[in-house]
Design a protein around this motif. Structure first.
Motif, PDB file in Angstrom:
ATOM      1  N   GLY A 108      25.857  31.633 -43.349  1.00  0.00           N
ATOM      2  CA  GLY A 108      25.753  30.212 -43.678  1.00  0.00           C
ATOM      3  C   GLY A 108      24.898  29.908 -44.891  1.00  0.00           C
ATOM      4  N   VAL A 109      24.378  30.926 -45.565  1.00  0.00           N
ATOM      5  CA  VAL A 109      23.586  30.721 -46.777  1.00  0.00           C
ATOM      6  C   VAL A 109      24.016  31.730 -47.834  1.00  0.00           C
ATOM      7  CG1 VAL A 109      21.540  29.736 -45.671  1.00  0.00           C
ATOM      8  CG2 VAL A 109      21.728  32.183 -45.903  1.00  0.00           C
ATOM      9  N   GLY A 110      23.857  31.362 -49.091  1.00  0.00           N
ATOM     10  CA  GLY A 110      24.211  32.249 -50.187  1.00  0.00           C
ATOM     11  C   GLY A 110      23.210  33.377 -50.334  1.00  0.00           C
TER      12      GLY A 110
ATOM     13  N   ASP B  63      19.214  33.721 -48.877  1.00  0.00           N
ATOM     14  CA  ASP B  63      19.171  34.469 -47.625  1.00  0.00           C
ATOM     15  C   ASP B  63      17.795  35.104 -47.437  1.00  0.00           C
ATOM     16  OD1 ASP B  63      19.793  35.793 -45.325  1.00  0.00           O
ATOM     17  OD2 ASP B  63      21.528  36.838 -46.145  1.00  0.00           O
ATOM     18  N   PRO B  64      17.127  34.840 -46.311  1.00  0.00           N
ATOM     19  CA  PRO B  64      15.796  35.422 -46.103  1.00  0.00           C
ATOM     20  C   PRO B  64      15.835  36.918 -45.821  1.00  0.00           C
ATOM     21  CG  PRO B  64      16.459  34.169 -44.178  1.00  0.00           C
ATOM     22  CD  PRO B  64      17.511  33.951 -45.226  1.00  0.00           C
ATOM     23  N   GLU B  65      16.969  37.439 -45.339  1.00  0.00           N
ATOM     24  CA  GLU B  65      17.074  38.865 -45.049  1.00  0.00           C
ATOM     25  C   GLU B  65      17.631  39.587 -46.271  1.00  0.00           C
ATOM     26  OE1 GLU B  65      19.126  39.857 -41.478  1.00  0.00           O
ATOM     27  OE2 GLU B  65      18.400  38.077 -40.451  1.00  0.00           O
ATOM     28  N   PRO B  66      17.029  40.733 -46.624  1.00  0.00           N
ATOM     29  CA  PRO B  66      17.551  41.473 -47.775  1.00  0.00           C
ATOM     30  C   PRO B  66      18.939  42.035 -47.474  1.00  0.00           C
ATOM     31  CG  PRO B  66      15.872  42.742 -46.658  1.00  0.00           C
ATOM     32  CD  PRO B  66      15.900  41.400 -46.001  1.00  0.00           C
ATOM     33  N   ARG B  67      19.750  42.106 -48.496  1.00  0.00           N
ATOM     34  CA  ARG B  67      21.091  42.663 -48.347  1.00  0.00           C
ATOM     35  C   ARG B  67      21.152  43.988 -49.090  1.00  0.00           C
ATOM     36  NH1 ARG B  67      25.224  37.613 -48.942  1.00  0.00           N
ATOM     37  NH2 ARG B  67      24.051  36.197 -47.646  1.00  0.00           N
TER      38      ARG B  67
ATOM     39  N   ARG C  58      24.524  23.012 -52.188  1.00  0.00           N
ATOM     40  CA  ARG C  58      25.791  22.811 -51.490  1.00  0.00           C
ATOM     41  C   ARG C  58      26.914  23.554 -52.199  1.00  0.00           C
ATOM     42  NH1 ARG C  58      25.132  21.801 -46.601  1.00  0.00           N
ATOM     43  NH2 ARG C  58      27.166  20.882 -46.459  1.00  0.00           N
ATOM     44  N   ILE C  59      26.699  24.857 -52.504  1.00  0.00           N
ATOM     45  CA  ILE C  59      27.753  25.630 -53.141  1.00  0.00           C
ATOM     46  C   ILE C  59      28.689  26.183 -52.066  1.00  0.00           C
ATOM     47  CG2 ILE C  59      26.347  26.271 -55.139  1.00  0.00           C
ATOM     48  CD1 ILE C  59      26.034  29.051 -53.846  1.00  0.00           C
ATOM     49  N   GLU C  60      29.934  26.416 -52.445  1.00  0.00           N
ATOM     50  CA  GLU C  60      30.894  26.988 -51.511  1.00  0.00           C
ATOM     51  C   GLU C  60      30.644  28.486 -51.401  1.00  0.00           C
ATOM     52  OE1 GLU C  60      35.679  27.205 -50.635  1.00  0.00           O
ATOM     53  OE2 GLU C  60      34.966  26.242 -52.455  1.00  0.00           O
ATOM     54  N   LEU C  61      30.655  28.994 -50.178  1.00  0.00           N
ATOM     55  CA  LEU C  61      30.399  30.406 -49.936  1.00  0.00           C
ATOM     56  C   LEU C  61      31.717  31.162 -49.864  1.00  0.00           C
ATOM     57  CD1 LEU C  61      27.665  30.015 -47.191  1.00  0.00           C
ATOM     58  CD2 LEU C  61      27.341  30.341 -49.642  1.00  0.00           C
ATOM     59  N   THR C  62      31.825  32.241 -50.642  1.00  0.00           N
ATOM     60  CA  THR C  62      33.043  33.038 -50.659  1.00  0.00           C
ATOM     61  C   THR C  62      32.821  34.444 -50.133  1.00  0.00           C
ATOM     62  OG1 THR C  62      32.616  33.654 -52.952  1.00  0.00           O
ATOM     63  CG2 THR C  62      34.023  31.740 -52.581  1.00  0.00           C
ATOM     64  N   ASP C  63      31.597  34.947 -50.201  1.00  0.00           N
ATOM     65  CA  ASP C  63      31.260  36.285 -49.714  1.00  0.00           C
ATOM     66  C   ASP C  63      31.313  36.289 -48.184  1.00  0.00           C
ATOM     67  OD1 ASP C  63      30.164  38.923 -49.679  1.00  0.00           O
ATOM     68  OD2 ASP C  63      28.189  38.051 -49.271  1.00  0.00           O
ATOM     69  N   PRO C  64      31.941  37.306 -47.560  1.00  0.00           N
ATOM     70  CA  PRO C  64      32.037  37.328 -46.093  1.00  0.00           C
ATOM     71  C   PRO C  64      30.679  37.284 -45.391  1.00  0.00           C
ATOM     72  CG  PRO C  64      33.428  39.049 -47.040  1.00  0.00           C
ATOM     73  CD  PRO C  64      32.658  38.443 -48.165  1.00  0.00           C
ATOM     74  N   VAL C  65      29.678  37.981 -45.925  1.00  0.00           N
ATOM     75  CA  VAL C  65      28.351  37.975 -45.296  1.00  0.00           C
ATOM     76  C   VAL C  65      27.724  36.591 -45.431  1.00  0.00           C
ATOM     77  CG1 VAL C  65      26.034  38.978 -45.355  1.00  0.00           C
ATOM     78  CG2 VAL C  65      28.030  40.430 -45.711  1.00  0.00           C
ATOM     79  N   SER C  66      27.863  35.972 -46.592  1.00  0.00           N
ATOM     80  CA  SER C  66      27.324  34.628 -46.800  1.00  0.00           C
ATOM     81  C   SER C  66      28.004  33.632 -45.870  1.00  0.00           C
ATOM     82  CB  SER C  66      27.525  34.184 -48.250  1.00  0.00           C
ATOM     83  OG  SER C  66      26.809  35.013 -49.124  1.00  0.00           O
TER      84      SER C  66
ATOM     85  N   TRP D 124      30.093  25.921 -46.693  1.00  0.00           N
ATOM     86  CA  TRP D 124      29.138  25.512 -47.724  1.00  0.00           C
ATOM     87  C   TRP D 124      27.753  26.026 -47.360  1.00  0.00           C
ATOM     88  CZ3 TRP D 124      31.708  23.421 -51.641  1.00  0.00           C
ATOM     89  CH2 TRP D 124      32.951  22.865 -51.379  1.00  0.00           C
ATOM     90  N   CYS D 125      26.933  26.311 -48.382  1.00  0.00           N
ATOM     91  CA  CYS D 125      25.562  26.795 -48.185  1.00  0.00           C
ATOM     92  C   CYS D 125      24.748  25.718 -47.466  1.00  0.00           C
ATOM     93  CB  CYS D 125      24.923  27.136 -49.535  1.00  0.00           C
ATOM     94  SG  CYS D 125      23.254  27.807 -49.390  1.00  0.00           S
TER      95      CYS D 125
END
Length: 65
Positions: free
Chosen positions: A38-40, A44-48, A26-34, A19-20
């Motif tokens: 630990g954040v959606g 995310d403070p870092e650019p993707r 509190r959304i569920e994270l499905t993306d491997p990087v997320s 979860w974020c």
């Protein structure tokens, strides 16, 4: 020469839910990087960037070249 016995096959179950961790989200994270960070992506403070993205940087030419 002795051989080591093979380890028993471990059945993998469903993935652990992640979860974020952003406050109030509190959304569920499905993306491997997320899931790893630990954040959606919206928190995310870092650019993707795409792994193949190319960035051209404007630079002044070096004198004498």
């Amino acid at each position: 020469m002795q051989r080591q016995e093979a380890l028993p096959v471990v059945e993998s179950g469903p993935r652990r839910r992640v979860w974020c961790k952003f406050p109030g989200c509190r959304i569920e994270l499905t993306d491997p990087v997320s899931r790893m960070r630990g954040v959606g992506p919206e928190h995310d403070p870092e650019p993707r960037h795409a792994p193949h993205a190319r960035f051209d940087i404007d630079q002044d030419t070096l004198p004498g070249l």
